[in-house]
Design an enzyme around this catalytic site. Structure first.
Site, PDB file in Angstrom:
ATOM      1  CG  ASP A 182      19.546 -55.137  64.372  1.00  0.00           C
ATOM      2  OD1 ASP A 182      18.828 -54.417  65.019  1.00  0.00           O
ATOM      3  OD2 ASP A 182      20.221 -54.869  63.661  1.00  0.00           O
ATOM      4  CB  SER A 199      20.653 -48.518  60.232  1.00  0.00           C
ATOM      5  OG  SER A 199      19.416 -48.607  60.983  1.00  0.00           O
ATOM      6  CG  HIS A 227      20.769 -51.700  64.774  1.00  0.00           C
ATOM      7  ND1 HIS A 227      20.197 -52.011  63.713  1.00  0.00           N
ATOM      8  CD2 HIS A 227      20.922 -50.446  64.699  1.00  0.00           C
ATOM      9  CE1 HIS A 227      20.145 -50.850  62.875  1.00  0.00           C
ATOM     10  NE2 HIS A 227      20.517 -49.949  63.617  1.00  0.00           N
TER      11      HIS A 227
END
Length: 712
Positions: A649, A564, A684
């Site tokens: 995501d 991330s 995600h």
């Protein structure tokens, strides 16, 4: 997922198959990578024009996009086919250390003991409770395995039990975009009511009347949580009353109940600023009262006890935060009185309040500390911890009238423990210690330490590391260096049974506590964001250089990992210092910083202007562009790289890593491996299910273990 036919493949890219030997540690068949088509798009801002040849990838409904992602997946699978058996073996190895029929330590709330448990061979938790006694018959509230059986992805959360213990609201996400629907279940009869509330954060809270539920909805485009609603049991969600609308696009709204159960609280927060409104929980039709109006740069959190609120705040320049107190009827900041003063060397992170004691969670010199204080002032002490690579935290403490503090502890060499500590007698009871199955693990076989690297500007940057006692520290051992470095999120040293699969193969594992987190206090965060963001990247690089110089590893055996915002870190370091790393793992990486931060329709964008800057302002645009990984790909050699993403995501859109990999393929001048692995079902957080997620870890580990030639 929408299934699209694979078409127009050859106008998208060409794949040529040629047999040859790859001159690497392993001999394998070479297959040329997919080459994405280039469609130049001019992106102009502040008179600066960027050409994005892969902008067309930002449409997950486009069959060409799906075909490209499928082709990248095929390329990855073909070139790693020789590792598949090893991946399966790694998965089995990691899974075998985990107790399958595991359960949490029960905690008591409002007359019931609540717990979460797993059953052997099943992926999802079962939530249950027992009335009054832990030996009472179990009442299963939710069986995640039954609820998930018809879904590729499943996430259950937000369980909230009504004050009369009869109803429970709960939330489900079956897409992995963190858009939950809320329903209500009668825990006595098992009936799930027809009330269904879509597009929420998942959290909800009951008023004292057992029929009024408060919850937060998301903007359907940006996914920003911006509206708090009130739902009355048995009425259509379309009739729910809007209680609060957070119109500032840099703020997020949420609702919860105080630990005292006396107040319902609506919060609004941005990166720099907080605001709260309060309403007594026994008056759900009343009007929320402003606790203290937002003041830019002033953050605060509130804790109710008796007739007072305790306020955790950075007000008046308290960089590391302080505690203040105010009467519950006079909550504006002009009434706040100092309770615990600011300390420039100690970060105050939290407070837990009990009838006779309160517990302050602190951080000093990077280390967690739990300070226990009697309200009457007759006792004041810290819990003792005896090393520098541990994590300690207060756990589930829902009861006011108790002398027991429940806290958690683990270190890089010691499995996690949940401990009940008697604050009066100072006796402790270990309620649970994580079991590492298989009969091979002994904490005495591993060593950990904290070392300090010197950054280019002279700042000392701590690194926590762990390794097997037989691992050589002569520069020949492989080392995986991990970091995050954003949002003030601190990655504490922690135990991982999964990580043993690296340590037992001679890897050293290191966590670089770089600026952008809060490991060394709030200033550590402030000097790793906005116009000082590059410190995050140079800190990581300087830690890598230190680890090489001190003979923990070498550039031929050094690997880097981040996900991330940590994936942004990976993108930056491979542009800035690719020669230091043999391999890099970038999970769901945030790499197209400028374009994303200019698009206010993308989730998270507007709420993060105070983290990265607002590129609508030229100074922020220029600084962002100077480090944005996608904008700084150049013709040079890059390390071996494994990049992962999820099609759905909501935090980092799949097209960022997809575009990045396509551009890297175009520019890189080496023959090193470059893989894009897209989970076509997940978002995600990756795959749902406790063991399915291990398969993704097995892919990452297999990638670097194969590069080391250690698959035997």
């Amino acid at each position: 997922m929408i299934h699209l036919e694979k078409r127009a493949l050859f106008c998208l890219f060409s794949i040529t198959f040629a047999l040859s030997c790859q001159n690497q540690k392993n001999t394998m068949v070479k297959i040329d990578a997919p080459h994405a088509k280039k469609v130049g798009k001019e992106l102009e801002k502040h008179g600066d024009v960027r050409i994005d040849n892969y902008y067309w990838m930002n449409d997950r409904e486009d069959a060409e996009v799906i075909s490209y992602l499928d082709a990248e997946n095929k390329y990855y699978n073909d070139l790693t086919a020789h590792t598949k058996d090893f991946q399966d073996s790694l998965f089995s190895e990691m899974k075998s250390r985990i107790k399958e029929d595991d359960s949490s330590v029960p905690y008591k709330q409002n007359g019931y003991w609540y717990l979460r448990r797993f059953e052997t061979g099943k992926e999802y938790p079962i939530y249950s409770r027992k009335k009054e006694s832990e030996s009472a018959p179990e009442e299963v509230m939710f069986d995640g395995n039954q609820m998930a059986k018809d879904h590729e992805y499943f996430q259950l959360g937000g369980i909230s039990v009504s004050p009369n213990n009869t109803l429970a609201s709960f939330a489900v996400d079956t897409v992995s975009r963190r858009q939950y629907y809320i329903q209500i279940k009668n825990l006595k009869t098992g009936e799930v009511y027809s009330d269904k509330i879509e597009n929420t954060t998942g959290g909800s809270v009951w008023a004292d009347d057992n029929k009024t539920l408060f919850y937060t909805k998301k903007d359907p485009v940006t996914l920003r949580s911006d509206k708090v609603y009130k739902h009355i049991l048995g009425t259509p969600a379309s009739e729910d009353e809007l209680i609060f609308h957070e119109k500032d696009e840099t703020f997020y709204a949420f609702v919860y109940k105080s630990k005292s159960k006396k107040y319902l609280i609506i919060g609004s927060t941005s990166t720099l600023t907080s605001e709260y409104q309060i309403l007594k929980a026994d008056n759900p039709n009343g009007k929320f009262k402003m606790f203290n109006p937002r003041e830019r740069g002033v953050e605060y959190g509130i804790y109710h006890y008796a007739d007072k609120f305790y306020v955790h705040t950075n007000k008046d320049g308290a960089t590391n935060f302080k505690m203040m107190v105010t009467d519950e009827n006079n909550t504006e900041s002009k009434h706040w009185q100092e309770f615990i003063p600011h300390n420039e060397n100690v970060l105050i992170e939290d407070i837990d309040i009990f009838k006779d004691y309160y517990v302050i969670s602190e951080r000093e010199n990077g280390l967690n500390k739990l300070k226990i204080i009697r309200w009457d002032g007759f006792d004041n002490y810290f819990l003792p911890f005896d090393n520098e690579t541990y994590t300690a935290y207060t756990s589930t403490n829902v009861d006011f009238d108790t002398k027991i503090l429940r806290y958690g502890y683990n270190s890089m060499t010691s499995p996690s423990s949940i401990i009940d500590f008697n604050m009066e007698t100072k006796e402790k009871t270990i309620k649970k210690e994580q079991e590492v199955l298989g009969g091979k693990f002994s904490k005495e076989n591993y060593k950990s330490k904290r070392v300090w690297a010197t950054a280019a500007d002279g700042i000392k940057v701590p690194i926590s590391m762990v390794y097997h006692k037989d691992t050589k520290l002569d520069g020949s051992s492989p080392l995986l260096q991990y970091a995050y470095g954003s949002y003030g999120n601190t990655i504490d040293p922690y135990f991982s049974s999964v990580r043993l699969s690296l340590l037992d193969r001679g890897f050293i594992y290191a966590i670089a506590h770089i600026r952008g987190g809060q490991y060394l206090g709030r200033e550590w965060y402030e000097t790793g964001k906005m116009f000082q963001k590059r410190n995050t990247f140079t800190d990581f690089i300087d830690c890598s250089k230190f680890l090489i110089q001190e003979k923990y590893t070498s550039s031929e055996h050094l690997y880097a990992s981040g996900g991330s915002a940590g994936g942004l870190l990976m993108g930056a370091i491979v542009n800035m210092a690719p020669e230091l790393y043999n391999g890099v793992i970038a999970a769901v990486p945030f790499v197209d910083v400028v374009t994303t931060m200019l698009d206010d329709s993308i989730p998270l964008t507007t709420g993060e202007y105070d983290e990265w800057g607002n590129p609508n302002n030229k100074d922020s645009y220029d600084y962002m562009k100077s480090y944005s990984p996608y904008d700084n790909v150049v013709k040079q050699e890059y390390p071996n790289m494994y990049v992962s993403t999820g099609l759905h995501d909501s935090q980092v859109q799949y097209w960022e890593p997809a575009k990045w990999v396509a551009k890297l393929r175009e520019y890189k001048t080496d023959d090193n491996l470059l893989f894009l692995d897209t989970n076509m079902e997940a978002g995600h957080g990756g795959a749902s299910g406790r063991f399915e997620a291990l398969k993704e870890v097995a892919k990452e580990y297999a990638f670097i273990i194969d590069l080391e030639g250690k698959m035997d």
